[in-house]
Design a protein around this motif. Structure first.
Motif, PDB file in Angstrom:
ATOM      1  N   ALA A 175     -11.706   1.321  -1.178  1.00 20.33           N
ATOM      2  CA  ALA A 175     -10.305   1.494  -1.550  1.00 20.33           C
ATOM      3  C   ALA A 175      -9.631   0.131  -1.704  1.00 20.33           C
ATOM      4  O   ALA A 175      -9.767  -0.737  -0.851  1.00 20.33           O
ATOM      5  CB  ALA A 175      -9.575   2.325  -0.499  1.00 20.33           C
ATOM      6  N   ALA A 176      -8.892  -0.036  -2.802  1.00 20.77           N
ATOM      7  CA  ALA A 176      -8.218  -1.304  -3.049  1.00 20.77           C
ATOM      8  C   ALA A 176      -7.071  -1.084  -4.030  1.00 20.77           C
ATOM      9  O   ALA A 176      -7.029  -0.077  -4.750  1.00 20.77           O
ATOM     10  CB  ALA A 176      -9.190  -2.337  -3.613  1.00 20.77           C
ATOM     11  N   GLN A 177      -6.138  -2.039  -4.045  1.00 22.57           N
ATOM     12  CA  GLN A 177      -5.055  -1.968  -5.020  1.00 22.57           C
ATOM     13  C   GLN A 177      -5.581  -2.197  -6.428  1.00 22.57           C
ATOM     14  O   GLN A 177      -5.045  -1.649  -7.395  1.00 22.57           O
ATOM     15  CB  GLN A 177      -3.986  -3.013  -4.690  1.00 22.57           C
ATOM     16  CG  GLN A 177      -3.138  -2.676  -3.469  1.00 22.57           C
ATOM     17  CD  GLN A 177      -2.112  -3.759  -3.198  1.00 22.57           C
ATOM     18  OE1 GLN A 177      -2.442  -4.806  -2.654  1.00 22.57           O
ATOM     19  NE2 GLN A 177      -0.872  -3.523  -3.564  1.00 22.57           N
ATOM     20  N   GLU A 178      -6.609  -3.015  -6.532  1.00 20.29           N
ATOM     21  CA  GLU A 178      -7.235  -3.300  -7.826  1.00 20.29           C
ATOM     22  C   GLU A 178      -8.729  -3.423  -7.600  1.00 20.29           C
ATOM     23  O   GLU A 178      -9.171  -4.121  -6.686  1.00 20.29           O
ATOM     24  CB  GLU A 178      -6.687  -4.608  -8.407  1.00 20.29           C
ATOM     25  CG  GLU A 178      -7.363  -5.059  -9.674  1.00 20.29           C
ATOM     26  CD  GLU A 178      -7.002  -6.481 -10.071  1.00 20.29           C
ATOM     27  OE1 GLU A 178      -7.532  -6.955 -11.091  1.00 20.29           O
ATOM     28  OE2 GLU A 178      -6.208  -7.126  -9.347  1.00 20.29           O
ATOM     29  N   ILE A 179      -9.516  -2.721  -8.407  1.00 17.24           N
ATOM     30  CA  ILE A 179     -10.969  -2.762  -8.278  1.00 17.24           C
ATOM     31  C   ILE A 179     -11.558  -3.323  -9.565  1.00 17.24           C
ATOM     32  O   ILE A 179     -11.340  -2.786 -10.647  1.00 17.24           O
ATOM     33  CB  ILE A 179     -11.561  -1.362  -7.982  1.00 17.24           C
ATOM     34  CG1 ILE A 179     -10.975  -0.813  -6.671  1.00 17.24           C
ATOM     35  CG2 ILE A 179     -13.078  -1.425  -7.888  1.00 17.24           C
ATOM     36  CD1 ILE A 179     -11.447   0.587  -6.329  1.00 17.24           C
ATOM     37  N   LYS A 180     -12.286  -4.413  -9.435  1.00 23.84           N
ATOM     38  CA  LYS A 180     -12.893  -5.057 -10.586  1.00 23.84           C
ATOM     39  C   LYS A 180     -13.962  -4.137 -11.195  1.00 23.84           C
ATOM     40  O   LYS A 180     -14.657  -3.409 -10.467  1.00 23.84           O
ATOM     41  CB  LYS A 180     -13.541  -6.388 -10.185  1.00 23.84           C
ATOM     42  CG  LYS A 180     -12.544  -7.434  -9.689  1.00 23.84           C
ATOM     43  CD  LYS A 180     -11.633  -7.881 -10.818  1.00 23.84           C
ATOM     44  CE  LYS A 180     -10.717  -9.000 -10.361  1.00 23.84           C
ATOM     45  NZ  LYS A 180      -9.823  -9.458 -11.440  1.00 23.84           N
TER      46      LYS A 180
END
Length: 233
Positions: free
Chosen positions: A195-200
């Motif tokens: 889980a992340a605000q932005e995932i590459k």
């Protein structure tokens, strides 16, 4: 950790094939079994690597000489123990070789946003799905704490790794946690959520390949600032 600076060529075979022509590089052999090949550039990312669990075999000389014609002094074969992937490092000259005991790492101290994301997701655990229940925050393992341990609607255990920006390193970190957690018969099988605000994109591909679910977090929504029901569009 072992650090070797050597002139070498590198070949990777398995789900993909890659070749690095002879050049002087830094080789890192870590206690967790991983082997990384670095150049003097490219920031922190290795040119190639093998993730644990893996076995390193070192043999004198080599079968095939590198394209620059120099005779190999030794060959490293790094075999992944779960797949057919193999990393072969053919060394023609060793410039430096040292080993250092680093001890147990205390782990990364999370920045404010990452810590807040963990607290907010634990408070609103159903963001992961209906029926999810929090088991514990900072669930300790032998290599560090898992951000959140939860149960899904069917009662299965889920390990959640939280990042502000989701990159390949975070997926690797969660993979190591899952390998340890799934050895515990009291909680196995354990699935992973990254889980992340932005995932590459590269991190998402790697996570999906390893059966790890990706979740993009909306920080403002978790804080209650952004109410989707109040949007016009």
């Amino acid at each position: 950790m072992r650090l070797v600076i050597a002139r070498c060529s590198v070949d990777y075979a398995g789900r993909l094939s890659a070749h690095l022509a002879p050049a002087t590089r830094l080789l890192l052999v870590k206690a967790d079994g991983s082997v990384l090949v670095h150049s003097d550039g490219g920031s922190y990312k290795p040119l190639n690597w093998m993730s644990p669990p893996a076995k390193l075999t070192i043999t004198p000389g080599g079968v095939d000489a590198p394209t620059d014609g120099a005779a190999p002094v030794e060959t490293w074969t790094v075999q992944n123990l779960k797949t057919e992937d193999r990393l072969v490092v053919t060394i023609t000259e060793i410039l430096h070789d040292s080993a250092h005991e680093l001890g147990v790492d205390p782990g990364l101290v999370k920045d404010g946003v990452e810590a807040h994301l963990q607290a907010l997701l634990a408070e609103h655990i159903t963001t992961l799905g209906e029926g999810y229940q929090l088991v514990r925050r900072e669930y300790m393992t032998a290599i560090g704490p898992v951000d959140i341990l939860a149960k899904d609607a069917e009662g299965a255990t889920v390990a959640i790794e939280i990042k502000r920006r989701g990159e390949i390193d975070g997926v690797e970190q969660l993979t190591r946690y899952l390998e340890l957690l799934n050895r515990d018969p009291l909680i196995a099988p354990v699935r992973g959520v990254f889980a992340a605000q932005e995932i590459k994109p590269q991190a998402r591909v790697l996570a999906t390949d390893r059966g790890i679910r990706c979740l993009t977090l909306d920080y403002d929504a978790l804080r209650g600032i952004d109410d989707p029901t109040a949007r016009l569009f």
